[in-house]
Design a protein around this motif. Structure first.
Motif: not given
Ligand code: ADP
Length: 483
Positions: A36-42, A51-59, A73-74, A80-86
């Motif tokens: 159960d792998v996920r990836v985190l990138v800036p 990643v047009p399907d990127a949505k904010p994580i509630a909470g 999604t990658l 699943p691909l997490y993006l840090i939106d800063a």
């Protein structure tokens, strides 16, 4: 097992080198093995766009400064691909680490501390719906993730996750002045020899090496080499102290991207049994670069960052001999201005025999790997190296120095290796013009023996460097750090 990969670049969204290829391929291979792998990138602009399907994580609150955590999604994997939106830190086009003049961004410590911190927080409930059991960081950009995990453990008395840190290139360490320490939000006593202090500075790479439960690097030979002074980049002592928790896992080739049987980016497809397509690829490459359509002498190719590491001084020193013997050379790369100038000058002086394209061009990289007879990677040091693996796969015999991952992946066409059926390319030992020149001559000599050349080509193409095998080794390591 829930595993988070933490990295700064990822194919096909944003790539400056082999790191992106690895980070783009490993998650899919892990997922295929049931992880159960996920990836985190800036959320760099190129990544956000891809990643047009990127949505904010509630909470996912608490990151401050309007920073959001998105999830999409990658592409091509379903991972699943997490993006840090800063935006203040990451909304900059182009190279993710440096400005247009090639200067590292002054706030890189903040930009990549945030990457490490969010990596650790994803093992601590940042996403109410998913939490990592293992955090696997890549290179110095993710080096602080294990430090934040350790800090959280000291604070709460609870171990959040196991951690793995992978060194893709020890020469890049993420070292910053002591003044950044206060901004990192780590306990003050982490700044010490047995911590992230490095000659009076703060080293993100050293943090990864010190605080991760396990360290990997991208080939077994490089894992040994970096424990010595010559290749340890000042961190060999740290690595020797942790040699029991350091292993080399060889990179592989993403079959979906690099495969002459299916590659849509090359003019003709081919395999080891039917090599005619490869001849068409060579002719098309020669045509597109204004090189003569010769077939009786080898065409050599390089696709690389133009840096001293990659052995360009050997290539330039050996160029007169390569040309005297009737060879051709095509180079694709970007990098150090002095090397660019020397290569462009060589192309101008020898039109029809030397061609140089300065720039970054993913499609052309495929055409070169497919169209040349020999892929050159005569590096001074090489953690793994991917272009020699691509060369093998495309029947473009690698000419490499016996160092790092190059030593682990290519077998020289010496008489005895030809005789016992193990040869896959050309390997030289010392980083000097003499040894390099001898390997060059071996390539010319073998090229005259068409039958033997094709035999070596077929063997090269049959080498298996598949991500499934690498993923199995990473999974075994994750099990260990979780235990
Ligand atoms: P490194 O990561 O040290 O740059 P690797 O051999 O591990 O070297 O990986 C390099 C990757 O970058 C390969 O996928 C190669 O094809 C690609 N690459 C390097 N330079 C260029 C370029 N100028 N254009 C396109 N691709 C390039």
């Amino acid at each position: 097992m829930r595993v988070l990969q933490v990295c700064a670049e990822i194919f096909p969204l944003l790539k400056t080198g082999g790191l992106a290829d690895v980070c783009g391929a490993l998650p899919g291979a892990l997922a295929k093995r049931g992880c159960d792998v996920r990836v985190l990138v800036p959320a760099f602009p190129a990544i956000l766009r891809g990643v047009p399907d990127a949505k904010p994580i509630a909470g996912a609150a608490g990151l401050g400064d309007g920073t959001r955590l998105l999830c999409g999604t990658l592409p091509g994997t379903g991972v699943p691909l997490y993006l840090i939106d800063a935006p203040a830190l990451y909304a900059r086009e182009g190279n993710p680490y440096a400005d247009e003049a090639g200067q590292p961004y002054a706030d890189n410590h903040r930009r990549f501390a945030l990457l490490g911190r969010v990596g650790a927080l994803l093992a601590d409930g940042l996403d109410p719906a998913w939490s990592a059991q293992v955090v696997h960081g890549h290179d110095w950009h993710a080096g602080l993730a294990p430090a934040y995990l350790r800090a959280a453990q000291l604070h709460t008395g609870r171990r959040l996750a196991g951690s793995v840190h992978t060194v893709h290139n020890l020469a890049f360490q993420g070292t910053f002045g002591l003044e950044v320490l206060g901004e990192l939000g780590l306990p003050a006593d982490f700044y010490q020899t047995h911590g992230l202090e490095f000659h009076g500075q703060v080293s993100f790479m050293k943090a990864g090496l010190h605080y991760a439960d396990h360290i990997t690097t991208v080939s077994p030979t490089y894992a040994r080499e970096i424990q010595g002074e010559e290749q340890g980049c000042g961190l060999d002592g740290v690595l020797r102290a942790r040699s029991g928790e350091l292993s080399g896992i060889l990179n592989a080739v993403d079959d979906a991207v690099w495969n002459p049987v299916t590659d849509a980016l090359i003019p003709a497809r081919y395999d080891g049994r039917k090599l005619a397509g490869k001849g068409l690829c060579r002719l098309a490459l020669q045509n597109s670069f204004g090189l003569g359509p010769q077939t009786d002498r080898p065409l050599f190719g390089v696709v690389s960052r133009l840096t001293e590491q990659k052995g360009f001084n050997l290539i330039l020193e050996g160029l007169p001999e390569l040309l005297e013997r009737g060879g051709q050379l095509v180079v694709l790369g970007t990098g150090e201005p002095a090397l660019v100038a020397a290569l462009v000058h060589a192309a101008k002086t020898h039109p029809g025999a030397v061609a140089v394209k300065v720039g970054y061009d993913e499609d052309l990289a495929h055409s070169i790997v497919a169209g040349v007879d020999v892929m050159m990677v005569p590096s001074r040091f090489e953690p793994c190296g991917l272009t020699q693996l691509y060369g093998l796969k495309y029947g473009s015999l690698p000419l490499v120095r016996k160092v790092g991952g190059l030593a682990d992946t290519v077998v020289d066409s010496s008489l005895e290796n030809l005789d016992d059926g193990s040869a896959t390319g050309f390997v030289f030992d010392r980083f000097d013009a003499r040894d390099y020149g001898a390997a060059l001559r071996r390539a010319f000599a073998l090229f005259k023996r068409k039958g033997e050349w094709q035999e070596v080509q077929r063997r090269a193409m049959a080498q298996a460097f598949d991500w499934d095998a690498a993923a199995a080794q990473y999974l075994a390591q994750y099990e260990r750090v979780m235990a």
